[in-house]
Structures are given as structure tokens and as C-alpha cells.
Design an enzyme around this catalytic site. Structure first.
Site, PDB file in Angstrom:
ATOM      1  N   SER A  33       0.801  -1.224   0.000  1.00 54.55           N
ATOM      2  CA  SER A  33       0.000   0.000   0.000  1.00 54.55           C
ATOM      3  C   SER A  33       0.839   1.281   0.000  1.00 54.55           C
ATOM      4  O   SER A  33       0.326   2.348  -0.313  1.00 54.55           O
ATOM      5  CB  SER A  33      -0.960   0.028   1.193  1.00 54.55           C
ATOM      6  OG  SER A  33      -0.263   0.234   2.402  1.00 54.55           O
TER       7      SER A  33
ATOM      8  N   LYS B 178       0.803   4.273   6.982  1.00 54.36           N
ATOM      9  CA  LYS B 178       0.108   5.139   6.020  1.00 54.36           C
ATOM     10  C   LYS B 178       0.590   6.576   6.187  1.00 54.36           C
ATOM     11  O   LYS B 178       1.241   6.929   7.156  1.00 54.36           O
ATOM     12  CB  LYS B 178      -1.418   5.113   6.262  1.00 54.36           C
ATOM     13  CG  LYS B 178      -2.084   3.769   6.066  1.00 54.36           C
ATOM     14  CD  LYS B 178      -2.127   3.347   4.622  1.00 54.36           C
ATOM     15  CE  LYS B 178      -2.838   2.042   4.412  1.00 54.36           C
ATOM     16  NZ  LYS B 178      -2.036   0.862   4.634  1.00 54.36           N
TER      17      LYS B 178
END
Length: 141
Positions: free
Chosen positions: A59, A96
Site C-alpha cells: 500500500s 500510512k
């Protein structure tokens, strides 16, 4: 993502060349080593608050954080908008980019195949720490 791994307690020293390496057109290399550095001092600003995490997943590949990389994470840094963070969402660790603007908080992936994480009612978010370095093995294929 796995639980944090404690930092190394033994300093790792490595030679630092005084001449930078050119990433464009080649330049004559200097065979002169200026001094050695302690990698712990170079990579870790607060040893008591720093941990290593192994990344699992793709990701964050858009900014060069790949599956199997190792992140150095500092818990003493106050997380800010746009930092790469280790977050805990409902007891699951994730890495993230932190988006924090106008009372909106969300976690952004750096791969378009992964949607942003926007908290729903009842979900818990804790920012565990801020990533400061990514250790990427260039020999791993």
C-alpha cells in the site's frame, strides 16, 4: 504488520566516504574515507523511543516503501499532517500517510489500488509513531 522489534543496543559503525557518489554523470571517485559513523547515531534521534517495523504489503509502494522493508519509527515525534505513521486502527497496525486537516483525519495509502482509511463511528485510531527512515534491501528481488 508485526509488533515492533526493539532497537539494536550495539553501535554499528561503517565508513563514510568524504566524496559523494554521483547519481547522474559519473565523476572520478575518491579513495579517501573521511571517518566512520555510528549507524545508530545517524539513523536514530531518540534510541529509547525508536523501534523497527517490518512492512507487509504494497500500500505504500508509491513512495518506495515495499513489502519486506524495515521502517525506523520514533514514538517521541509528535505526528503531523503528511507524516508517514504507524497507526493502530481497531488494534491492527498499519503504515500510512497521515492526513489531518480541518478536523478531518484519515490515513492515505501511496498506491492507488488501496483506498484511504476513513474512520467510521465506533472505530478507534491511535498514532503509534512516526516513520523516520526506510531500510530497503537493494539485493532483494
Amino acid at each position: 504488520m508485526n509488533s515492533p522489534i526493539p532497537t539494536l543496543s550495539t553501535p554499528a559503525r561503517i565508513v563514510l566516504f568524504s566524496s559523494p557518489v554521483c547519481a547522474g554523470f559519473p565523476s572520478p571517485a575518491t579513495d579517501y574515507a573521511q571517518h566512520s559513523i555510528n549507524l545508530n547515531e545517524y539513523l536514530i534521534s531518540n534510541a529509547n523511543a525508536s523501534f523497527l517495523f517490518t512492512v507487509r504489503g504494497e500500500s505504500m509502494s508509491g513512495i518506495g516503501i515495499y513489502d519486506g522493508d524495515t521502517l525506523i519509527v520514533d514514538r517521541s515525534i509528535t505526528p503531523a499532517h503528511n507524516n508517514i505513521v504507524i497507526a493502530v486502527v481497531d488494534e491492527d497496525y498499519t503504515v500510512k500517510r497521515l492526513y489531518q486537516r480541518n478536523n478531518i483525519v484519515k490515513l492515505l495509502a501511496e498506491n492507488p489500488a488501496f483506498p484511504p482509511i476513513e474512520l467510521k463511528d465506533g472505530q478507534e485510531l491511535r498514532i503509534w509513531g512516526v516513520a523516520t527512515f526506510n531500510l530497503h534491501n537493494l539485493l532483494r528481488v
